[in-house]
Design a protein around this motif. Structure first.
Motif, mmCIF file in Angstrom:
data_model
loop_
_atom_site.group_PDB
_atom_site.id
_atom_site.type_symbol
_atom_site.label_atom_id
_atom_site.label_comp_id
_atom_site.label_asym_id
_atom_site.label_seq_id
_atom_site.Cartn_x
_atom_site.Cartn_y
_atom_site.Cartn_z
ATOM 1 N N THR A 167 -19.594 6.187 15.258
ATOM 2 C CA THR A 167 -18.572 6.318 14.213
ATOM 3 C C THR A 167 -17.729 7.571 14.460
ATOM 4 O O THR A 167 -16.499 7.546 14.330
ATOM 5 N N LEU A 168 -18.391 8.662 14.819
ATOM 6 C CA LEU A 168 -17.659 9.902 15.096
ATOM 7 C C LEU A 168 -16.684 9.685 16.257
ATOM 8 O O LEU A 168 -15.533 10.128 16.206
ATOM 9 N N LYS A 169 -17.140 8.974 17.274
ATOM 10 C CA LYS A 169 -16.270 8.715 18.435
ATOM 11 C C LYS A 169 -15.042 7.919 18.031
ATOM 12 O O LYS A 169 -13.941 8.171 18.508
ATOM 13 N N ARG A 170 -15.232 6.937 17.144
ATOM 14 C CA ARG A 170 -14.080 6.145 16.674
ATOM 15 C C ARG A 170 -13.102 7.019 15.893
ATOM 16 O O ARG A 170 -11.893 6.890 16.042
ATOM 17 N N LEU A 171 -13.640 7.933 15.092
ATOM 18 C CA LEU A 171 -12.769 8.853 14.345
ATOM 19 C C LEU A 171 -11.943 9.698 15.317
ATOM 20 O O LEU A 171 -10.750 9.931 15.104
ATOM 21 N N LEU A 172 -12.591 10.143 16.396
ATOM 22 C CA LEU A 172 -11.890 10.968 17.379
ATOM 23 C C LEU A 172 -10.821 10.183 18.115
ATOM 24 O O LEU A 172 -9.728 10.680 18.369
ATOM 25 N N GLU A 173 -11.142 8.933 18.447
ATOM 26 C CA GLU A 173 -10.168 8.087 19.148
ATOM 27 C C GLU A 173 -8.941 7.858 18.287
ATOM 28 O O GLU A 173 -7.813 7.912 18.759
ATOM 29 N N ARG A 174 -9.180 7.606 17.005
ATOM 30 C CA ARG A 174 -8.081 7.378 16.077
ATOM 31 C C ARG A 174 -7.200 8.624 16.006
ATOM 32 O O ARG A 174 -5.983 8.557 16.045
ATOM 33 N N GLN A 175 -7.855 9.767 15.973
ATOM 34 C CA GLN A 175 -7.133 11.040 15.904
ATOM 35 C C GLN A 175 -6.327 11.292 17.181
ATOM 36 O O GLN A 175 -5.189 11.717 17.141
ATOM 37 N N ASP A 176 -6.937 10.987 18.324
ATOM 38 C CA ASP A 176 -6.238 11.136 19.605
ATOM 39 C C ASP A 176 -5.013 10.246 19.609
ATOM 40 O O ASP A 176 -3.951 10.631 20.080
ATOM 41 N N GLY A 177 -5.155 9.043 19.071
ATOM 42 C CA GLY A 177 -4.053 8.094 19.004
ATOM 43 C C GLY A 177 -2.899 8.657 18.210
ATOM 44 O O GLY A 177 -1.750 8.583 18.637
#
Ligand code: C2E
Ligand code: MG
Ligand code: MG
Ligand code: MG
Length: 290
Positions: free
Chosen positions: A267-277
């Motif tokens: 879940t944390l990784k998905r949050l980071l990916e969204r933020q990178d996006g």
């Protein structure tokens, strides 16, 4: 009669004592099994820049369910510390952080995951060796693994102070956790050679209220600035609290339910990916709201 009563009381106290020890022992036996079976989970709570809400790191927190019951981590880590078992928890969490978050940390060089350690770890050469080996094996920079220690565990001995100095000389960032809840006075901070102060959520809670203790918040922040420490504010739960810390003249980091509860690595990784996006060039710089 009084002597008899005294004896009976003494026996009762001894019995309760034994009972507690037994209960703790069986708890530790179950914990030991759970660790061996990989039944203990590690969750990650985002650490953000309060100014813009961007995730800059995370804190690793253990979760253990025993026979269907959630056992609070502060309870079992404290008992484990008494029983000399805390080192195993530290090692478990460290291994899982490197395993679960190693790839993310390699991708994001300025991202950091913190672990919580106890005083005995600071005197344990095996802890330092595991840290070193884990970093080397995963190709991580020492500053990417932050080390959190409570005030209590730092005050007790020169060995602890040496251990902290050793961690910092290796390039780790050392945090003083739950600051303000210990026995020491605020001025004691100058003697602690650490990098970051984590202000306990007990103080965050007073923001926006008329509690007398509210004045302690600026005092702690002033003290941190005076000693050149970065600041993480714990337990930010409301927009009003976030706004208060956002509007301070000094930049702080924050952690709390307002920004995110502890979540599994995926879940944390998905949050980071969204933020990178959101931050990617060409996609526009939308204001990243938590
Ligand atoms: P801590 O290191 O101060 O961790 C922060 C605690 O505050 C976590 O509780 C977290 O879930 C909670 N928290 C975060 N944001 C909020 C918020 O906005 N509101 C409220 N009410 N709570 C918030 P948790 O996970 O229950 O951990 C409690 C304590 O147990 C930790 O306090 C730490 O001292 C200890 N602990 C947890 N994991 C470990 C570990 O792996 N090793 C060691 N030695 N201790 C650990
Ligand atoms: Mg902590
Ligand atoms: Mg804390
Ligand atoms: Mg705490």
């Amino acid at each position: 009669a009084i002597m008899l009563l005294g004896a009976a009381l003494g026996a009762l106290v001894a019995l309760i004592g034994i009972d507690f020890r037994r209960r703790d022992q069986s708890l530790m036996a179950r914990l030991s099994r759970a660790l061996a079976r990989e039944e203990v989970m590690v969750l990650y709570q985002p650490v953000v820049n309060v100014a813009d809400g961007r995730i800059v790191g995370a804190e690793a927190l253990v979760r253990w369910q025993s026979n269907g019951d959630f056992v609070p981590p502060d309870i079992f880590t404290a008992i484990a510390e008494q029983k000399g078992m805390a080192g195993r928890i530290t090692r478990y969490v460290l291994d899982h952080v490197i395993d679960e978050m190693g790839g993310t940390l390699r991708q994001h060089e300025d991202f950091r995951v913190n672990i919580n350690i106890v005083a005995s770890d600071l005197k344990d050469p095996k802890f330092f060796a595991a840290l070193d080996e884990g970093l080397r094996h995963a190709g991580l920079k020492p500053y990417q693994i932050g080390i959190e220690l409570t005030e209590r565990s730092t005050a007790d001995s020169s060995a602890a102070i040496e251990g902290i100095a050793e961690l910092r000389s290796r390039g780790h960032v050392v945090y003083i956790d739950d600051f303000g809840t210990g026995y020491s006075s605020l001025s004691y901070l100058g003697e602690l050679k650490v990098d970051v102060l984590k202000m306990d959520r007990a103080f965050t809670r007073t923001v926006g209220t008329d509690a007398v203790t509210v004045s302690i918040v600026p005092q702690i922040i002033d003290m941190a600035i005076k000693h050149h420490l970065a600041i993480v504010v714990e337990g930010i739960e409301t927009e009003a609290q976030a706004a208060y810390f956002r509007n301070l003249p000094v930049h702080v980091m924050g952690q709390g339910w307002y920004y995110g509860k502890p979540v599994p690595a995926g879940t944390l990784k998905r949050l980071l990916e969204r933020q990178d996006g959101i931050a990617a060039p060409g996609k526009g710089r939308g204001k990243s709201r938590p």
